[in-house]
Design a protein around this motif. Structure first.
Motif, PDB file in Angstrom:
ATOM      1  N   MET A 113     -18.241  37.687   4.030  1.00  0.00           N
ATOM      2  CA  MET A 113     -18.856  38.795   4.709  1.00  0.00           C
ATOM      3  C   MET A 113     -18.827  40.027   3.798  1.00  0.00           C
ATOM      4  O   MET A 113     -19.806  40.765   3.753  1.00  0.00           O
ATOM      5  N   ALA A 114     -17.708  40.216   3.107  1.00  0.00           N
ATOM      6  CA  ALA A 114     -17.587  41.361   2.208  1.00  0.00           C
ATOM      7  C   ALA A 114     -18.635  41.307   1.094  1.00  0.00           C
ATOM      8  O   ALA A 114     -19.204  42.333   0.722  1.00  0.00           O
ATOM      9  N   GLU A 115     -18.893  40.118   0.585  1.00  0.00           N
ATOM     10  CA  GLU A 115     -19.892  39.981  -0.479  1.00  0.00           C
ATOM     11  C   GLU A 115     -21.286  40.353   0.014  1.00  0.00           C
ATOM     12  O   GLU A 115     -22.034  41.049  -0.661  1.00  0.00           O
ATOM     13  N   GLU A 127     -25.853  44.073   0.233  1.00  0.00           N
ATOM     14  CA  GLU A 127     -26.815  44.813   1.047  1.00  0.00           C
ATOM     15  C   GLU A 127     -26.443  46.288   1.209  1.00  0.00           C
ATOM     16  O   GLU A 127     -27.166  47.043   1.852  1.00  0.00           O
ATOM     17  N   ASN A 128     -25.293  46.675   0.644  1.00  0.00           N
ATOM     18  CA  ASN A 128     -24.818  48.059   0.686  1.00  0.00           C
ATOM     19  C   ASN A 128     -24.780  48.608   2.109  1.00  0.00           C
ATOM     20  O   ASN A 128     -25.288  49.693   2.395  1.00  0.00           O
ATOM     21  N   ARG A 129     -24.190  47.822   3.003  1.00  0.00           N
ATOM     22  CA  ARG A 129     -24.056  48.247   4.400  1.00  0.00           C
ATOM     23  C   ARG A 129     -22.940  47.467   5.066  1.00  0.00           C
ATOM     24  O   ARG A 129     -22.492  46.445   4.556  1.00  0.00           O
TER      25      ARG A 129
END
Length: 70
Positions: free
Chosen positions: A1-3, A8-10
């Motif tokens: 999820m972090a990746e 997506e910078n969000r």
């Protein structure tokens, strides 16, 4: 999820993932946070499609004490 968040910078929430994948939010929460939680392969497939990854990038095998006895 972090990746995915980084790409997506969000910020991505479990609610968003659940709604996008069609997986109940409580089920997703258990998958993410409950060690040893068992889910159906359909959910794993949906998560791989959402994150654009392979199963091995999503799941890690963690042996139990029982596995060490055999």
């Amino acid at each position: 999820m972090a990746e995915k968040e980084f790409q997506e910078n969000r910020r991505i929430t479990l609610v968003e993932v659940a709604e996008s994948c069609g997986i109940n939010r409580m089920t997703l929460s258990k998958i993410a946070g409950q060690k040893g939680y068992s889910t159906v392969t359909d959910n794993i497939d949906k998560l791989c499609a959402y994150f654009g990854c392979e199963v091995g990038e999503l799941l890690v095998y963690v042996p139990t004490d029982e596995d060490h006895k055999n």
